[in-house]
Motif scaffolding. Structure first.
Motif, PDB file in Angstrom:
ATOM      1  N   THR A   1     -25.763 -17.899  44.193  1.00 26.36           N
ATOM      2  CA  THR A   1     -25.195 -16.531  43.459  1.00 26.36           C
ATOM      3  C   THR A   1     -24.845 -16.798  42.099  1.00 26.36           C
ATOM      4  OG1 THR A   1     -23.181 -16.738  44.467  1.00 26.36           O
ATOM      5  CG2 THR A   1     -24.955 -15.567  45.764  1.00 26.36           C
ATOM      6  N   VAL A   2     -24.900 -15.781  41.315  1.00 29.56           N
ATOM      7  CA  VAL A   2     -24.378 -15.963  39.802  1.00 29.56           C
ATOM      8  C   VAL A   2     -23.412 -14.542  39.979  1.00 29.56           C
ATOM      9  CG1 VAL A   2     -25.955 -17.570  38.917  1.00 29.56           C
ATOM     10  CG2 VAL A   2     -26.322 -15.003  38.823  1.00 29.56           C
ATOM     11  N   GLU A   3     -22.052 -14.933  39.002  1.00 28.41           N
ATOM     12  CA  GLU A   3     -21.678 -13.516  38.991  1.00 28.41           C
ATOM     13  C   GLU A   3     -22.067 -12.686  37.894  1.00 28.41           C
ATOM     14  OE1 GLU A   3     -17.386 -14.750  37.590  1.00 28.41           O
ATOM     15  OE2 GLU A   3     -17.184 -16.150  39.294  1.00 28.41           O
ATOM     16  N   VAL A   4     -21.750 -11.287  37.962  1.00 33.23           N
ATOM     17  CA  VAL A   4     -22.278 -10.383  37.167  1.00 33.23           C
ATOM     18  C   VAL A   4     -21.229  -9.806  36.377  1.00 33.23           C
ATOM     19  CG1 VAL A   4     -23.700  -7.965  37.204  1.00 33.23           C
ATOM     20  CG2 VAL A   4     -24.166  -9.670  39.067  1.00 33.23           C
ATOM     21  N   GLU A   5     -21.551  -9.673  35.101  1.00 29.66           N
ATOM     22  CA  GLU A   5     -20.492  -9.116  34.147  1.00 29.66           C
ATOM     23  C   GLU A   5     -20.603  -7.530  34.146  1.00 29.66           C
ATOM     24  OE1 GLU A   5     -20.760 -11.169  30.317  1.00 29.66           O
ATOM     25  OE2 GLU A   5     -20.096 -13.142  31.442  1.00 29.66           O
ATOM     26  N   GLU A   6     -19.746  -6.933  34.346  1.00 30.99           N
ATOM     27  CA  GLU A   6     -19.698  -5.479  34.444  1.00 30.99           C
ATOM     28  C   GLU A   6     -20.862  -4.629  35.152  1.00 30.99           C
ATOM     29  OE1 GLU A   6     -19.177  -3.948  30.374  1.00 30.99           O
ATOM     30  OE2 GLU A   6     -18.140  -5.731  29.664  1.00 30.99           O
ATOM     31  N   GLY A   7     -21.285  -5.407  36.156  1.00 28.20           N
ATOM     32  CA  GLY A   7     -22.227  -4.838  37.163  1.00 28.20           C
ATOM     33  C   GLY A   7     -21.622  -4.112  38.113  1.00 28.20           C
ATOM     34  N   GLU A   8     -22.567  -3.421  38.931  1.00 31.11           N
ATOM     35  CA  GLU A   8     -22.238  -2.797  40.059  1.00 31.11           C
ATOM     36  C   GLU A   8     -21.695  -3.770  41.434  1.00 31.11           C
ATOM     37  OE1 GLU A   8     -25.158   0.282  41.319  1.00 31.11           O
ATOM     38  OE2 GLU A   8     -25.380   0.818  39.599  1.00 31.11           O
ATOM     39  N   LEU A   9     -22.376  -4.886  41.154  1.00 32.72           N
ATOM     40  CA  LEU A   9     -21.944  -5.748  42.165  1.00 32.72           C
ATOM     41  C   LEU A   9     -21.294  -7.139  41.302  1.00 32.72           C
ATOM     42  CD1 LEU A   9     -25.504  -6.049  44.134  1.00 32.72           C
ATOM     43  CD2 LEU A   9     -23.398  -4.923  45.004  1.00 32.72           C
TER      44      LEU A   9
END
Length: 76
Positions: free
Chosen positions: A43-51
């Motif tokens: 998994t990778v972090e999402v910047e300014e995403g819904e998830l």
């Protein structure tokens, strides 16, 4: 099936495989001993995403020696 394989090598060449119950065991042993590969799933972090995170997976298997460098890129 999870067969316990015994592989005989001459140099880097597979000359014998024992313990397999099907032809897939021979192919797996040869590939694992001469050109091991892995699929990377993480998994990778999402910047300014819904998830907060999203699942990722390599499109195809990659050489085992590149696994750690791919993992390091994903951590960034």
């Amino acid at each position: 099936m999870g067969c316990a394989l015994e592989v005989t090598l001459e140099g880097k060449k597979v000359v014998d495989v024992k313990g397999n119950t099907c032809i897939k065991g021979v192919a797996y042993a040869e590939k694992e001993c001469t050109n091991p590969t892995r699929i990377v799933t993480s998994t990778v972090e999402v910047e300014e995403g819904e998830l907060a995170v999203v699942s990722v997976k390599t499109e195809r298997d990659i050489p085992k020696e590149k696994y750690q460098s791919v993992w390091n890129i994903l951590k960034e």
